[in-house]
Write a protein that holds these residues in place. Structure first.
Motif, PDB file in Angstrom:
ATOM      1  N   ASP A  82      16.342  77.529  97.304  1.00 35.53           N
ATOM      2  CA  ASP A  82      17.615  77.961  96.753  1.00 35.53           C
ATOM      3  C   ASP A  82      18.161  76.840  95.888  1.00 35.53           C
ATOM      4  O   ASP A  82      18.765  75.902  96.374  1.00 35.53           O
ATOM      5  CB  ASP A  82      18.593  78.304  97.882  1.00 35.53           C
ATOM      6  CG  ASP A  82      19.885  78.901  97.344  1.00 35.53           C
ATOM      7  OD1 ASP A  82      19.863  79.423  96.216  1.00 35.53           O
ATOM      8  OD2 ASP A  82      20.903  78.824  98.047  1.00 35.53           O
ATOM      9  N   SER A  83      17.913  76.944  94.603  1.00 31.73           N
ATOM     10  CA  SER A  83      18.348  75.878  93.711  1.00 31.73           C
ATOM     11  C   SER A  83      19.811  76.052  93.342  1.00 31.73           C
ATOM     12  O   SER A  83      20.436  77.059  93.643  1.00 31.73           O
ATOM     13  CB  SER A  83      17.481  75.864  92.454  1.00 31.73           C
ATOM     14  OG  SER A  83      17.640  77.088  91.777  1.00 31.73           O
ATOM     15  N   MET A  84      20.338  75.054  92.678  1.00 34.35           N
ATOM     16  CA  MET A  84      21.733  75.093  92.270  1.00 34.35           C
ATOM     17  C   MET A  84      21.929  76.176  91.223  1.00 34.35           C
ATOM     18  O   MET A  84      21.115  76.319  90.310  1.00 34.35           O
ATOM     19  CB  MET A  84      22.148  73.735  91.694  1.00 34.35           C
ATOM     20  CG  MET A  84      22.009  72.598  92.656  1.00 34.35           C
ATOM     21  SD  MET A  84      22.486  71.023  91.940  1.00 34.35           S
ATOM     22  CE  MET A  84      21.207  70.758  90.735  1.00 34.35           C
ATOM     23  N   LYS A  85      23.007  76.926  91.346  1.00 34.05           N
ATOM     24  CA  LYS A  85      23.342  77.938  90.352  1.00 34.05           C
ATOM     25  C   LYS A  85      24.098  77.260  89.221  1.00 34.05           C
ATOM     26  O   LYS A  85      25.014  76.487  89.457  1.00 34.05           O
ATOM     27  CB  LYS A  85      24.204  79.037  90.978  1.00 34.05           C
ATOM     28  CG  LYS A  85      23.541  79.725  92.153  1.00 34.05           C
ATOM     29  CD  LYS A  85      22.312  80.469  91.707  1.00 34.05           C
ATOM     30  CE  LYS A  85      21.678  81.179  92.892  1.00 34.05           C
ATOM     31  NZ  LYS A  85      20.340  81.613  92.638  1.00 34.05           N
ATOM     32  N   LEU A  86      23.710  77.574  88.009  1.00 34.74           N
ATOM     33  CA  LEU A  86      24.299  76.936  86.842  1.00 34.74           C
ATOM     34  C   LEU A  86      24.598  78.007  85.806  1.00 34.74           C
ATOM     35  O   LEU A  86      23.716  78.787  85.433  1.00 34.74           O
ATOM     36  CB  LEU A  86      23.335  75.892  86.268  1.00 34.74           C
ATOM     37  CG  LEU A  86      23.771  75.139  85.034  1.00 34.74           C
ATOM     38  CD1 LEU A  86      25.016  74.297  85.315  1.00 34.74           C
ATOM     39  CD2 LEU A  86      22.649  74.250  84.543  1.00 34.74           C
ATOM     40  N   ALA A  87      25.830  78.037  85.351  1.00 31.68           N
ATOM     41  CA  ALA A  87      26.213  78.998  84.313  1.00 31.68           C
ATOM     42  C   ALA A  87      25.637  78.559  82.970  1.00 31.68           C
ATOM     43  O   ALA A  87      25.571  77.371  82.665  1.00 31.68           O
ATOM     44  CB  ALA A  87      27.732  79.094  84.246  1.00 31.68           C
ATOM     45  N   ASP A  88      25.226  79.556  82.170  1.00 28.00           N
ATOM     46  CA  ASP A  88      24.691  79.249  80.843  1.00 28.00           C
ATOM     47  C   ASP A  88      25.710  78.538  79.961  1.00 28.00           C
ATOM     48  O   ASP A  88      25.340  77.738  79.105  1.00 28.00           O
ATOM     49  CB  ASP A  88      24.230  80.529  80.146  1.00 28.00           C
ATOM     50  CG  ASP A  88      22.824  80.927  80.545  1.00 28.00           C
ATOM     51  OD1 ASP A  88      22.123  80.095  81.141  1.00 28.00           O
ATOM     52  OD2 ASP A  88      22.422  82.074  80.250  1.00 28.00           O
ATOM     53  N   SER A  89      26.994  78.831  80.155  1.00 28.29           N
ATOM     54  CA  SER A  89      28.019  78.220  79.310  1.00 28.29           C
ATOM     55  C   SER A  89      28.211  76.739  79.614  1.00 28.29           C
ATOM     56  O   SER A  89      28.788  76.021  78.806  1.00 28.29           O
ATOM     57  CB  SER A  89      29.345  78.956  79.481  1.00 28.29           C
ATOM     58  OG  SER A  89      29.751  78.905  80.836  1.00 28.29           O
ATOM     59  N   LYS A  90      27.697  76.266  80.749  1.00 30.82           N
ATOM     60  CA  LYS A  90      27.822  74.854  81.120  1.00 30.82           C
ATOM     61  C   LYS A  90      26.552  74.058  80.820  1.00 30.82           C
ATOM     62  O   LYS A  90      26.526  72.849  81.030  1.00 30.82           O
ATOM     63  CB  LYS A  90      28.114  74.710  82.613  1.00 30.82           C
ATOM     64  CG  LYS A  90      29.441  75.244  83.048  1.00 30.82           C
ATOM     65  CD  LYS A  90      29.594  75.014  84.545  1.00 30.82           C
ATOM     66  CE  LYS A  90      30.883  75.584  85.067  1.00 30.82           C
ATOM     67  NZ  LYS A  90      31.005  75.394  86.522  1.00 30.82           N
ATOM     68  N   ALA A  91      25.498  74.736  80.375  1.00 32.03           N
ATOM     69  CA  ALA A  91      24.199  74.087  80.253  1.00 32.03           C
ATOM     70  C   ALA A  91      23.809  73.854  78.801  1.00 32.03           C
ATOM     71  O   ALA A  91      24.134  74.631  77.912  1.00 32.03           O
ATOM     72  CB  ALA A  91      23.129  74.928  80.932  1.00 32.03           C
ATOM     73  N   LEU A  92      23.107  72.766  78.590  1.00 33.97           N
ATOM     74  CA  LEU A  92      22.496  72.433  77.311  1.00 33.97           C
ATOM     75  C   LEU A  92      21.078  71.974  77.618  1.00 33.97           C
ATOM     76  O   LEU A  92      20.867  71.087  78.448  1.00 33.97           O
ATOM     77  CB  LEU A  92      23.271  71.314  76.604  1.00 33.97           C
ATOM     78  CG  LEU A  92      22.692  70.804  75.287  1.00 33.97           C
ATOM     79  CD1 LEU A  92      22.764  71.894  74.218  1.00 33.97           C
ATOM     80  CD2 LEU A  92      23.412  69.565  74.827  1.00 33.97           C
ATOM     81  N   THR A  93      20.096  72.597  76.987  1.00 34.31           N
ATOM     82  CA  THR A  93      18.701  72.254  77.220  1.00 34.31           C
ATOM     83  C   THR A  93      18.172  71.483  76.017  1.00 34.31           C
ATOM     84  O   THR A  93      18.299  71.944  74.881  1.00 34.31           O
ATOM     85  CB  THR A  93      17.855  73.515  77.452  1.00 34.31           C
ATOM     86  OG1 THR A  93      18.387  74.221  78.570  1.00 34.31           O
ATOM     87  CG2 THR A  93      16.403  73.155  77.736  1.00 34.31           C
ATOM     88  N   ILE A  94      17.607  70.318  76.286  1.00 34.83           N
ATOM     89  CA  ILE A  94      17.035  69.472  75.231  1.00 34.83           C
ATOM     90  C   ILE A  94      15.545  69.308  75.525  1.00 34.83           C
ATOM     91  O   ILE A  94      15.165  68.930  76.638  1.00 34.83           O
ATOM     92  CB  ILE A  94      17.728  68.097  75.187  1.00 34.83           C
ATOM     93  CG1 ILE A  94      19.216  68.271  74.881  1.00 34.83           C
ATOM     94  CG2 ILE A  94      17.062  67.199  74.167  1.00 34.83           C
ATOM     95  CD1 ILE A  94      20.013  66.989  74.957  1.00 34.83           C
TER      96      ILE A  94
END
Length: 175
Positions: free
Chosen positions: A64-76
């Motif tokens: 059960d990994s941490m839930k992360l909203a797309d609006s808070k994430a930046l993928t590099i």
């Protein structure tokens, strides 16, 4: 320890009185012994610098990994030849593929500007610094680029970031 040599030098002439010349000779052996004792004491009594390690927050073992909203994430994504690709969000929704853009480590209009812009958006929306940056390095990426992107995290005051595995789809973005 110290001794005084009282031997007089033989006189040259008869009948003249000569002053006795006394020379001092200091034995340095005890001083050397004391120096080595002090060096040994300080070598054994001092503690060496402890190695510094970075703590990693690993995902839970039950999956059960941490839930992360797309609006808070930046993928590099980091690729070979200093190539940087990025998109907003996590990019795990097949119905909405990520809009990949490319950048560099330039001072102006580089990846630092992208991070600051996304951080400002998150702070305006959530009133806190909740930006999460996902760093994904391809096998062709060099170590210097990983260190540079971690420096960007420090410079831009990003508290939460993770180095995660890159997917096959994301590897295609770096081609």
């Amino acid at each position: 320890m110290a001794e005084i040599n009282t031997a007089s030098s033989p006189g040259r002439g008869q009948g003249k009185a000569h002053r006795k010349v006394r020379s001092t000779r200091v034995d340095m052996t005890p001083m050397v012994d004391l120096g080595f004792l002090l060096i040994t004491f300080f070598m054994l009594a001092t503690s060496l610098a402890q190695p510094k390690a970075m703590d990693f927050a690993m995902p839970r073992a039950d999956g059960d990994s941490m839930k992360l909203a797309d609006s808070k994430a930046l993928t590099i994504m980091l690729g070979g030849n200093n190539r940087i690709a990025w998109y907003e969000g996590i990019g795990n929704d097949p119905a909405h593929p990520p809009q990949v853009q490319y950048s560099s480590f330039a001072m102006h209009q580089g990846i630092g500007d992208v991070i600051r812009k996304k951080r400002l958006q998150v702070m305006q929306k959530y009133r806190r610094n909740e930006l999460m940056v996902l760093i994904k390095a391809d096998s062709a990426a060099n170590y210097r680029n990983v260190v540079d992107i971690m420096d960007e995290m420090l410079i831009n005051d990003v508290d939460r970031y993770a180095i995660v595995d890159i997917t096959a789809q994301e590897k295609g973005f770096l081609q």
